[in-house]
Design an enzyme around this catalytic site. Sequence first.
Site, PDB file in Angstrom:
ATOM      1  N   SER A  87     -23.781   2.226  12.681  1.00 44.46           N
ATOM      2  CA  SER A  87     -22.441   2.441  13.203  1.00 44.46           C
ATOM      3  C   SER A  87     -22.309   3.831  13.810  1.00 44.46           C
ATOM      4  CB  SER A  87     -21.393   2.242  12.102  1.00 44.46           C
ATOM      5  OG  SER A  87     -21.623   3.125  11.046  1.00 44.46           O
ATOM      6  N   ARG A 100       0.822  -1.222   0.000  1.00 47.49           N
ATOM      7  CA  ARG A 100       0.000   0.000   0.000  1.00 47.49           C
ATOM      8  C   ARG A 100       0.855   1.271   0.000  1.00 47.49           C
ATOM      9  NH1 ARG A 100      -4.035  -0.541   4.807  1.00 47.49           N
ATOM     10  NH2 ARG A 100      -2.398  -1.800   5.754  1.00 47.49           N
ATOM     11  N   GLU A 101       1.974   1.203  -0.715  1.00 47.27           N
ATOM     12  CA  GLU A 101       2.890   2.345  -0.736  1.00 47.27           C
ATOM     13  C   GLU A 101       2.216   3.621  -1.252  1.00 47.27           C
ATOM     14  OE1 GLU A 101       3.503  -0.684  -1.830  1.00 47.27           O
ATOM     15  OE2 GLU A 101       5.515  -1.335  -1.293  1.00 47.27           O
ATOM     16  N   LEU A 102       1.314   3.449  -2.221  1.00 44.93           N
ATOM     17  CA  LEU A 102       0.690   4.639  -2.810  1.00 44.93           C
ATOM     18  C   LEU A 102      -0.197   5.356  -1.795  1.00 44.93           C
ATOM     19  CD1 LEU A 102       0.459   6.343  -5.346  1.00 44.93           C
ATOM     20  CD2 LEU A 102      -1.493   4.948  -6.056  1.00 44.93           C
ATOM     21  N   LYS A 103      -0.882   4.582  -0.986  1.00 43.85           N
ATOM     22  CA  LYS A 103      -1.741   5.171   0.047  1.00 43.85           C
ATOM     23  C   LYS A 103      -0.899   5.949   1.057  1.00 43.85           C
ATOM     24  CE  LYS A 103      -4.847   3.671   3.794  1.00 43.85           C
ATOM     25  NZ  LYS A 103      -6.170   4.177   3.412  1.00 43.85           N
ATOM     26  N   ILE A 155     -28.474   4.533  11.565  1.00 45.00           N
ATOM     27  CA  ILE A 155     -28.359   3.391  10.650  1.00 45.00           C
ATOM     28  C   ILE A 155     -27.502   2.281  11.253  1.00 45.00           C
ATOM     29  CG2 ILE A 155     -27.708   2.713   8.288  1.00 45.00           C
ATOM     30  CD1 ILE A 155     -30.175   4.515   8.460  1.00 45.00           C
ATOM     31  N   GLU A 186     -31.315   6.302   1.286  1.00 51.44           N
ATOM     32  CA  GLU A 186     -30.636   7.579   1.120  1.00 51.44           C
ATOM     33  C   GLU A 186     -31.491   8.491   0.264  1.00 51.44           C
ATOM     34  OE1 GLU A 186     -26.521   7.832  -0.513  1.00 51.44           O
ATOM     35  OE2 GLU A 186     -27.501   9.430  -1.604  1.00 51.44           O
ATOM     36  N   CYS A 221     -27.980   2.042   0.401  1.00 51.28           N
ATOM     37  CA  CYS A 221     -27.288   3.304   0.110  1.00 51.28           C
ATOM     38  C   CYS A 221     -27.492   3.689  -1.357  1.00 51.28           C
ATOM     39  CB  CYS A 221     -25.797   3.174   0.306  1.00 51.28           C
ATOM     40  SG  CYS A 221     -25.287   2.469   1.856  1.00 51.28           S
ATOM     41  N   HIS A 249     -22.052  11.703   4.412  1.00 49.79           N
ATOM     42  CA  HIS A 249     -20.771  11.709   3.703  1.00 49.79           C
ATOM     43  C   HIS A 249     -20.094  13.064   3.805  1.00 49.79           C
ATOM     44  CE1 HIS A 249     -23.284   8.542   1.979  1.00 49.79           C
ATOM     45  NE2 HIS A 249     -22.172   7.851   2.010  1.00 49.79           N
TER      46      HIS A 249
END
Length: 761
Positions: free
Chosen positions: A439, A16-19, A437, A671, A649, A700
Amino acid sequence: MTTSTIHGFPRIGPRRELKTATEGHWASRVSAGDLEDTARDLRRRTWELLRDAGLGQIPSNHFSLYDQVLDTIQLVGAVPQRFRGAGDELATYFAMARGAADAPAMEMTKWFDTNYHYIVPELGPDTAFELAAEPKPLAELAEAAALGIETRPVLVGPVTFLLLGKPAAGAPAGFEPLSLLDPLLDVYQELLARLSDAGAAWVQLDEPAFVQDRSEVELAALERAYRRLGGLARRPRLLVASYFDHLGDALGRLVAAPVDGLALDFTRGGDRNAELLAAAGGLDGRRLLAGVVDGRNVWANDLEASLERLATLKGLAGEVVVSSSCSLQHVPIDLDAETGLDPELRPWLAFARQKVDELTTLARGMTEGTGAIADALAANREALARRRGSARVRDTSVRQRLAAVDADDLRRGSSYEVRRKAQRERLGLPPLPTTTIGSFPQTGDVRAARAALRRGELDQTGYRDRMRAEIDSVVGLQERLGLDVLVHGEPERNDMVQYFAEQLDGYATTELGWVQSYGTRYVRPPILFGDVRRPRPMTVEWIGYAQSRTGRPVKGMLTGPVTMLAWSFVRDDQPERDTAMQVALALRDEVQDLERSGVAIIQVDEPALREHLPLRRGRQGGYLAWALDSFRLATSGVLDETQIHTHMCYSKFGEVLPTLAALDADVAYIETARSGMGLLEDLQQAEYAQGIGPGVYDIHSPRVPPVSELRDLLAEALATLGPDRLWVNPDCGLKTRAYEEVVAALTNMVEAAAEVRATLR
Ligand code: GLN
Ligand code: ZN
C-alpha cells in the site's frame, strides 16, 4: 433464582461518539470537560440499556477512554518516568498511548488472540506502585450508584497485569515483572478496601493470562495473590474471571483459594473447563459465572444447548449466573442498526445488545422453566435450522471441489532451487532488489472518491478513473525513486480483508458494525457465514492496468486465507480449516488468473498468521497445519517462473519460523525493524532457504531512517544471509504514512541498497 451478567459492553458508542470526541480532543477542538461529558453520557446509556434489558448484574469500570490496561497502569501508578512531565492526568494518559514530545509512546500489542490491542506495561525495579488519587473504578461505581444502578467493578487482575507487562528499558537483565507482585497487591488491597467502603458488594478481577500455558512459578503467584486478597477483612466479594479458553492448572488453584466466585468460558475450552471444575469438586456454595454466550462472535446463541450446559453446571456451584464468555467489546453494538443486511442472515446473528437479550432469556428459562421462554426457544430453534439448511450456507460445488483437493494441489511443481532459476531468468532483477509491501498512503482524495461512490455521487467509471489516476501517480513515483519491483498501491481497497470479503460469496459486510481495534481505531470485521466462492476476478484489472503503465514488474497483491479468517467473524458450524481451504480455493483461482494475465510476481499477505496462533500450545500444531495447507493451496497452482511472495507483521516469530519455511513462498517479507535484525539468526537456524526481505525500517513511526542506518542493517543482513536471496523493503505497508515521509524514507532505502550492492562487485 438464576440471574445474568456480562463482563463488559462496547464503549465506543453506537455512532462512534467516543472516537469523535477523543480525536476532537487531540485536535484541540473538544475540551477535556466535553470529552468527559461524552464519556459519562456513553456510560450512562450503557448502564441504562443493560438495566432496562433486565440484566441481573451490571458491571462498571469496563468503560475506557482508550484501553483497560492503560487505565490500570494509571490506576496503580505504573506511569513510566518519561511521561511524568506530560501534564495533568488526562494528558499523561494520552501521552502514554500516543507519545509526547520527547517521550515515545508505549508499546501496543494484541490482547490475547483477539484483534484488540492493549498498551504494554513497562515494569522495572524502580516501578513504585501507588493508588491513583481518584481511582477510576471508585468514580464509576459512584456514578452508576447516583443513577440508582448497583454495579460490579471490573478490574484487570494483578497477576495478569504483571504477566502482560514487559521489563522497562532500564531494568537489569533477567528482571521478572512478577517480582513486583507484593507491592502491587498492596495497591489492590487498598483499592478493595475503598471499594468495599464505597458499597461495592462484588468486584471482578480478570486473570485471562491463565488460559495460556503457565509455569509453576506463575501458578504459584496466582495462588499466593488470591490467598492474600481473599484473606482480607475489608473487601467486597471477589469474582476471579477468565476467558478465551479453559483455565487448565489454574482452575484448581483458584477453587482452593478463598475467593467467592469464578467466571469461566464455556464456549472456547468449555468442555475442559467443565471437566476441570468437576474434578476440583465444584465451587461449593460459591458463585459461578457461566460464560455460555460467546462474546467474540456474532452468531445467535443455541439457547437449548446453553440451557443443557447450564443444567450440568448447577450442581457444581452454589449459584450459577448466566454470562457472556468475555466482554462484549469484541462485537458490534446493535444488529438492529444494520439496515442494509440481507434479511435471510439477520435471524442468525446477535450483536452486543442481542446477546444481552439472550442472557436474560436464558436466566429466565433457568428460573421459571423453559415454558416461560417457549416462544424465544421456538424462534431460536427455527433460526438455527434455517441457517443450517440455507443454500447461502452450503454450496455443493464448493464442497465437491474441496473434497477433490489432494496433496499435489498443496505443492509447487518444482523445488525452490529449480523455481529460483526460472524466475531469475524471467525477471532479471539485480541483487538486493528493492520493493515495498503494497500500500501507498491513502490520501484524503482517495477516501473521498470512495465515499462519493458509496453515496452515489460518483459512478463506477468515474471511480475507476480516479483510482487509475492514483495508480499512475504511484507507479510514476516508484519509477522515479528507482524501485525495482513495483506495486499498484492498493488505493481501491478500504481494508485488505473487507475489500475481498465484499467480492466473495459467503461473506457479508456491515455498515455500522464497528469494533475497537485500539484506541480510536475501530474496524468493521466482515461476517463469513457460508461456503466461499469467487464469482469473478477481484484484482486482475487493477494490477493489469498498473502493469500497462511500466516496464518494471508490478506485483499482484492478495490477502491470504488465514488473515481473511482472522480479521472476520467466522462461521462456527464447521472447522476453521474447512473455511480456510474454501477461501484458499477462491484465492487460487485469483492467483492463476493473475498469472495468465502476465503478472510475474504475486504477493499473498498473511500478517495475521502469528497472531491467530491459539493460546494453548496443545492447539497450535493443528492450527499451523491448516494455516500452511490453506496458504499452499492458494499459491501452489502456478508455474515455476511465477514468483510467490508473502508478508507477515509483528516481531515475535519464534513460534512460526518453521512454518514460514514450510509455506514455500519464493520470497517472504517480515518485520524486523523493531527487533533490530535479531531475527536473522533464528532464520538461519530454522533452515529457511528461500528469498527474504527483513523490513529495514519501521513504518509505524514517522521517523525517516538515514541512509547510513539502513546501509548498516543491510550489510548485517547481507553478511548473515548472503547476496542471493536478500530483498530490500520497509517492514509493512505505507498506507498510514504521509507522502513526504514515504518519499524521504524510500529515497534513503534505495540509496542504501545501491551502496551495499556496489560492495558486491
Ligand atoms: N499489502 C498490505 C499493505 O501493504 C499488507 C498490510 C499488512 O501487512 N497488514 O498494506
Ligand atoms: Zn505488515
